[in-house]
Design a protein around this motif. Structure first.
Motif, short mmCIF file in Angstrom:
data_model
loop_
_atom_site.label_atom_id
_atom_site.label_comp_id
_atom_site.label_asym_id
_atom_site.label_seq_id
_atom_site.Cartn_x
_atom_site.Cartn_y
_atom_site.Cartn_z
N GLY A 104 0.77 -1.24 0.00
CA GLY A 104 0.00 0.00 0.00
C GLY A 104 0.80 1.28 0.00
O GLY A 104 0.23 2.36 0.13
N ALA A 105 2.11 1.20 -0.15
CA ALA A 105 2.91 2.42 -0.27
C ALA A 105 2.74 2.99 -1.68
O ALA A 105 2.65 2.24 -2.65
N VAL A 106 2.69 4.30 -1.79
CA VAL A 106 2.56 4.95 -3.09
C VAL A 106 3.96 5.33 -3.58
O VAL A 106 4.73 5.94 -2.84
N VAL A 107 4.26 4.95 -4.80
CA VAL A 107 5.57 5.21 -5.40
C VAL A 107 5.35 6.08 -6.63
O VAL A 107 4.56 5.72 -7.51
N ALA A 108 6.03 7.22 -6.68
CA ALA A 108 5.86 8.13 -7.81
C ALA A 108 7.22 8.61 -8.29
O ALA A 108 8.19 8.64 -7.53
N PHE A 109 7.28 8.99 -9.55
CA PHE A 109 8.48 9.57 -10.14
C PHE A 109 8.23 11.06 -10.34
O PHE A 109 7.23 11.46 -10.93
N ALA A 161 2.47 4.39 -8.75
CA ALA A 161 2.20 2.97 -8.58
C ALA A 161 2.01 2.71 -7.08
O ALA A 161 2.32 3.55 -6.25
N GLN A 162 1.49 1.52 -6.76
CA GLN A 162 1.29 1.15 -5.36
C GLN A 162 1.96 -0.20 -5.13
O GLN A 162 1.90 -1.09 -5.99
N THR A 163 2.59 -0.36 -3.96
CA THR A 163 3.25 -1.63 -3.67
C THR A 163 2.22 -2.72 -3.38
O THR A 163 1.16 -2.46 -2.83
N ASP A 164 2.58 -3.95 -3.77
CA ASP A 164 1.69 -5.09 -3.53
C ASP A 164 2.02 -5.71 -2.16
O ASP A 164 2.82 -5.17 -1.40
N ALA A 165 1.42 -6.85 -1.87
CA ALA A 165 1.61 -7.51 -0.57
C ALA A 165 3.07 -7.88 -0.32
O ALA A 165 3.50 -7.98 0.82
N GLY A 166 3.85 -8.05 -1.38
CA GLY A 166 5.27 -8.38 -1.25
C GLY A 166 6.15 -7.15 -1.25
O GLY A 166 7.38 -7.26 -1.26
#
Length: 86
Positions: free
Chosen positions: A8-13, A26-31
């Motif tokens: 659930g972390a949000v990753v942006a450029f 993008a958003q991180t998955d369970a892994g």
């Protein structure tokens, strides 16, 4: 949860000044994995954030078209308050 994947972390450029359009976040998955497509040749910062954690900003150099880069990020937890006065 130190050292564990974080979903659930949000990753942006964020492109450097004059570096063109930003890529969709993008958003991180369970892994804790994510996939983010960045415009070829664009340099800038990878910004990772999630509620309860400090934001992390990693500088990224430009990549050639079709190139891939793997990054590892650790988000520091925010300090917890034991007492709240209203």
């Amino acid at each position: 949860q130190e050292g564990r994947p974080l979903a659930g972390a949000v990753v942006a450029f964020r492109a450097a000044a004059g570096g063109g359009a930003a890529a969709p976040a993008a958003q991180t998955d369970a892994g804790g994995r994510f996939r983010l497509e960045v415009p070829a040749g664009a340099a800038g910062d990878l910004v990772v954030r999630r509620a309860g954690y400090s934001e992390v900003v990693l500088p990224l150099g430009a990549l050639a078209a079709g190139a891939r880069r793997e990054v590892g990020v650790t988000l520091p937890a925010l300090a917890r308050l034991d007492v709240v006065t209203v």
